[in-house]
Design a protein around this motif. Structure first.
Motif, mmCIF file in Angstrom:
data_model
loop_
_atom_site.group_PDB
_atom_site.id
_atom_site.type_symbol
_atom_site.label_atom_id
_atom_site.label_comp_id
_atom_site.label_asym_id
_atom_site.label_seq_id
_atom_site.Cartn_x
_atom_site.Cartn_y
_atom_site.Cartn_z
ATOM 1 N N GLN A 29 37.613 35.700 29.849
ATOM 2 C CA GLN A 29 37.490 36.252 28.418
ATOM 3 C C GLN A 29 37.531 37.733 28.173
ATOM 4 O OE1 GLN A 29 38.225 33.657 26.085
ATOM 5 N NE2 GLN A 29 38.475 35.162 24.530
ATOM 6 N N THR A 30 38.520 38.256 28.407
ATOM 7 C CA THR A 30 38.359 39.801 28.390
ATOM 8 C C THR A 30 39.736 40.392 27.986
ATOM 9 O OG1 THR A 30 37.817 41.711 29.718
ATOM 10 C CG2 THR A 30 39.103 39.883 30.671
ATOM 11 N N SER A 31 39.841 41.422 27.253
ATOM 12 C CA SER A 31 41.088 41.987 26.644
ATOM 13 C C SER A 31 41.718 42.897 27.785
ATOM 14 C CB SER A 31 40.872 42.556 25.453
ATOM 15 O OG SER A 31 40.085 43.856 25.683
ATOM 16 N N ALA A 32 40.897 43.166 28.830
ATOM 17 C CA ALA A 32 41.460 44.275 29.683
ATOM 18 C C ALA A 32 40.599 44.304 30.968
ATOM 19 C CB ALA A 32 41.424 45.609 28.898
ATOM 20 N N PHE A 33 41.024 44.811 32.142
ATOM 21 C CA PHE A 33 40.271 44.892 33.254
ATOM 22 C C PHE A 33 40.046 46.311 33.578
ATOM 23 C CE2 PHE A 33 42.760 41.339 32.269
ATOM 24 C CZ PHE A 33 42.140 40.186 32.849
ATOM 25 N N THR A 34 38.806 46.436 34.485
ATOM 26 C CA THR A 34 38.554 47.780 34.840
ATOM 27 C C THR A 34 39.058 48.119 36.101
ATOM 28 O OG1 THR A 34 36.538 47.157 35.800
ATOM 29 C CG2 THR A 34 36.366 47.403 33.776
ATOM 30 N N PHE A 35 39.082 49.494 36.466
ATOM 31 C CA PHE A 35 39.544 50.115 37.730
ATOM 32 C C PHE A 35 38.654 51.250 38.302
ATOM 33 C CE2 PHE A 35 43.258 48.544 35.292
ATOM 34 C CZ PHE A 35 44.048 48.101 36.341
ATOM 35 N N ASN A 36 38.556 51.282 39.547
ATOM 36 C CA ASN A 36 37.423 51.999 40.228
ATOM 37 C C ASN A 36 38.016 53.424 40.572
ATOM 38 O OD1 ASN A 36 35.631 49.897 40.699
ATOM 39 N ND2 ASN A 36 36.864 49.154 42.679
ATOM 40 N N ASP A 37 39.275 53.687 40.459
ATOM 41 C CA ASP A 37 39.744 55.117 40.580
ATOM 42 C C ASP A 37 41.338 54.776 40.308
ATOM 43 O OD1 ASP A 37 41.354 54.014 42.969
ATOM 44 O OD2 ASP A 37 39.693 54.857 44.280
ATOM 45 N N LEU A 38 41.955 56.048 40.357
ATOM 46 C CA LEU A 38 43.397 56.096 39.770
ATOM 47 C C LEU A 38 44.317 55.525 40.911
ATOM 48 C CD1 LEU A 38 43.477 59.873 38.165
ATOM 49 C CD2 LEU A 38 43.341 57.705 36.968
ATOM 50 N N ASP A 39 43.816 55.517 42.030
ATOM 51 C CA ASP A 39 44.683 54.938 43.121
ATOM 52 C C ASP A 39 44.858 53.214 43.007
ATOM 53 O OD1 ASP A 39 44.979 56.927 44.510
ATOM 54 O OD2 ASP A 39 43.717 56.847 45.964
ATOM 55 N N GLU A 40 43.627 52.705 42.514
ATOM 56 C CA GLU A 40 43.697 51.503 42.090
ATOM 57 C C GLU A 40 44.495 51.032 40.836
ATOM 58 O OE1 GLU A 40 40.585 47.553 41.196
ATOM 59 O OE2 GLU A 40 39.759 49.562 41.813
ATOM 60 N N LEU A 41 44.520 51.908 39.794
ATOM 61 C CA LEU A 41 45.265 51.703 38.605
ATOM 62 C C LEU A 41 46.733 51.976 38.990
ATOM 63 C CD1 LEU A 41 45.233 51.573 35.650
ATOM 64 C CD2 LEU A 41 45.027 54.070 35.523
ATOM 65 N N GLU A 42 46.983 53.004 39.681
ATOM 66 C CA GLU A 42 48.726 53.032 40.328
ATOM 67 C C GLU A 42 48.909 51.731 40.960
ATOM 68 O OE1 GLU A 42 50.734 55.207 39.405
ATOM 69 O OE2 GLU A 42 52.228 54.893 40.802
ATOM 70 N N GLY A 43 48.115 51.285 41.715
ATOM 71 C CA GLY A 43 48.378 49.965 42.437
ATOM 72 C C GLY A 43 49.062 49.099 41.348
ATOM 73 N N PHE A 44 48.435 48.735 40.191
ATOM 74 C CA PHE A 44 48.673 47.804 39.289
ATOM 75 C C PHE A 44 50.301 48.088 39.089
ATOM 76 C CE2 PHE A 44 50.506 46.692 35.107
ATOM 77 C CZ PHE A 44 50.058 45.327 34.833
ATOM 78 N N GLY A 49 49.272 43.113 42.139
ATOM 79 C CA GLY A 49 48.666 42.057 41.639
ATOM 80 C C GLY A 49 47.385 41.995 41.085
ATOM 81 N N ASN A 50 46.926 43.338 40.546
ATOM 82 C CA ASN A 50 45.873 43.457 39.737
ATOM 83 C C ASN A 50 46.047 42.940 38.262
ATOM 84 O OD1 ASN A 50 44.343 44.214 41.904
ATOM 85 N ND2 ASN A 50 45.278 46.418 41.681
ATOM 86 N N TYR A 51 45.307 42.914 37.598
ATOM 87 C CA TYR A 51 45.185 42.883 36.118
ATOM 88 C C TYR A 51 45.014 43.935 35.420
ATOM 89 C CZ TYR A 51 46.111 37.675 37.076
ATOM 90 O OH TYR A 51 46.598 36.633 37.408
ATOM 91 N N LEU A 52 45.666 44.240 34.299
ATOM 92 C CA LEU A 52 45.512 45.317 33.407
ATOM 93 C C LEU A 52 44.893 45.077 32.124
ATOM 94 C CD1 LEU A 52 46.691 48.625 33.427
ATOM 95 C CD2 LEU A 52 48.591 47.596 32.049
ATOM 96 N N TYR A 53 45.678 44.343 31.512
ATOM 97 C CA TYR A 53 45.615 44.167 29.894
ATOM 98 C C TYR A 53 45.864 42.801 29.618
ATOM 99 C CZ TYR A 53 45.946 45.602 25.047
ATOM 100 O OH TYR A 53 45.637 45.573 23.653
ATOM 101 N N SER A 54 45.131 41.840 28.822
ATOM 102 C CA SER A 54 45.512 40.417 28.922
ATOM 103 C C SER A 54 46.675 40.170 28.107
ATOM 104 C CB SER A 54 44.039 39.817 28.192
ATOM 105 O OG SER A 54 43.326 39.545 29.264
ATOM 106 N N ARG A 55 47.190 40.872 27.378
ATOM 107 C CA ARG A 55 48.554 40.402 26.762
ATOM 108 C C ARG A 55 49.571 40.705 27.677
ATOM 109 N NH1 ARG A 55 51.972 44.108 24.875
ATOM 110 N NH2 ARG A 55 50.568 45.553 24.453
ATOM 111 N N VAL A 56 49.416 41.472 28.667
ATOM 112 C CA VAL A 56 50.275 41.546 30.023
ATOM 113 C C VAL A 56 50.228 40.753 30.977
ATOM 114 C CG1 VAL A 56 51.187 43.275 31.622
ATOM 115 C CG2 VAL A 56 50.329 44.244 29.427
#
Ligand SMILES: *Cc1c(COP(=O)(O)O)cnc(C)c1O
Length: 381
Positions: A29-44, A49-56
């Motif tokens: 039950q979350t609108s968004a997901f957190t990332f440890n660093d920019l590499d992980e964010l880029e990975g999305f 297979g990571n999650y970014l934002y629940s609408r997506v």
């Protein structure tokens, strides 16, 4: 050997990777997901297979989409905020402004509205015709036709679509086929395996099964599901995590519910067939020994006062929906098919005497008795 439906519905389902091994899927039950660093964010964005934002995307909505896809024998699926938004996403994945659709003329009323009003305003033209005459269907295909749209079992008269031949015709003309499988569910029928490209559910009905969520699921060809997913994301038609979780929870008992409800429906249809208060019973008797679907539609005879009948049903409630675990009735003429022009109502046979029964999981003897006594109580001279 492939697992049987009853097993698959419990064990074949999508499991998200969990650090903590809870037996039930947690609710994300979350609108968004957190990332440890920019590499992980880029990975999305690289599709890791990571999650970014629940609408997506969200693990609970993914669980529902993948689970229904698996049960339908289709490679991919996406959940949406309602049956109608799943239908919209599916159609928009295939057709755009300037394109043409051929749709069955006995569709669910809400679908008719979506196609005939909203999509028409967006420039998608539709011909509504009977799908029983395949030659006539073929004659209505135009140069810009992209899609054939129908329901595996129709509402409320329970016509069973000839899916194999419809799909064959579509293949011949390189059209996509989309089938609303809400009434049959994959327990009884898997349109994708008959050649449909997209299969849609109002998960508000049997997939959820407990009358406590509004949800939709679209499954089918991977390329079309990816396009439809983009529509769900960009139009904001995503399902909430909690609703997805509730629907997945309901789905686990689909086999049990359908077996019991269809068996009860068959018994009720048999009993009412020999009742002189009933002129006609609509039920796909020929489709399965243990019943085919859990909806029974009846046309009351002139011996019965229709208003009195609806008042005499005891614990069977009047509800303008279907597919819950409780037996309920609806009055198609005054609810689901209210908006149809009178001539169309007449032609389809949607009359004042028509009653749609959604059969539940109560004991079949009690269900039959409830309807028999309602008929007796509402007999007129
Ligand atoms: C209810 C229903 C829909 C619409 O679904 P919602 O979840 O109400 O948006 C579509 N098709 C059929 C056959 C239905 O019964």
């Amino acid at each position: 050997m492939a697992a049987k439906f009853e097993t698959e519905v419990l064990h074949g389902l999508h499991k998200s990777k969990q650090a903590i091994k809870s037996k039930a899927t947690p609710i994300y039950q979350t609108s968004a997901f957190t990332f440890n660093d920019l590499d992980e964010l880029e990975g999305f964005y690289q599709g890791e297979g990571n999650y970014l934002y629940s609408r997506v995307g969200n693990p609970n909505t993914d669980e529902l989409g993948s689970s229904v896809a698996l049960l339908e024998g289709a490679p991919a699926g996406v959940a949406a905020s309602s049956g109608l938004s799943a239908i919209m996403a599916g159609i928009l994945a295939v057709a755009k402004s300037g394109d043409h659709i051929i749709a069955a003329d006995d569709l669910y009323g809400g679908t008719f509205h979506l196609i005939n009003h909203e999509l028409r305003e967006l420039g998608i033209d539709t011909t509504f015709i009977s799908f029983t005459d395949l030659e006539n269907l073929e004659n209505n295909i135009k140069g810009n036709t992209k899609l054939l749209y129908t329901e595996s079992v129709t509402n409320p008269l329970l016509r069973v679509e000839d899916l194999k031949n419809v799909a064959e015709l579509a293949k011949k003309h390189q059209l996509a086929v989309m089938v609303d499988n809400t009434f049959a569910t994959p327990y009884h029928c898997k349109p994708y395996t008959f050649g449909a490209d997209l299969v849609v559910h109002s998960a508000t009905k049997y997939i959820g099964g407990h009358s406590d969520v509004t949800a939709g699921v679209l499954v089918g060809r991977e390329d079309l599901i990816e396009k439809a997913r983009a529509k769900v994301v960009n139009l904001g038609a995503n399902l909430s995590p909690f609703e997805a979780w509730l629907t997945s929870r309901g789905l686990k008992t689909l086999a049990l519910r359908m077996k019991t409800q269809s068996g009860n429906a068959r018994k009720l249809a048999d009993a009412l067939s020999s009742n002189d208060g009933v002129d006609k019973v609509y039920y796909p008797f020929d489709e399965g020994e243990e019943g085919f679907g859990a909806i029974v539609t009846i046309k009351l005879s002139k011996k019965v006062n229709v208003d009195q009948f609806f008042r005499s049903l005891g614990w069977v409630k009047i509800v303008p929906t279907l597919a819950g675990v409780e037996t309920t009735v609806s009055h198609p003429l005054k609810t689901s098919h209210r908006a149809l022009p009178p001539a169309a109502q007449q032609e389809l046979g949607i009359t004042y005497e028509l009653v749609r029964i959604s059969v539940g999981i109560e004991h079949s003897d009690d269900i039959v008795e409830q309807f028999e006594q309602a008929i007796v109580s509402s007999k007129q001279e």
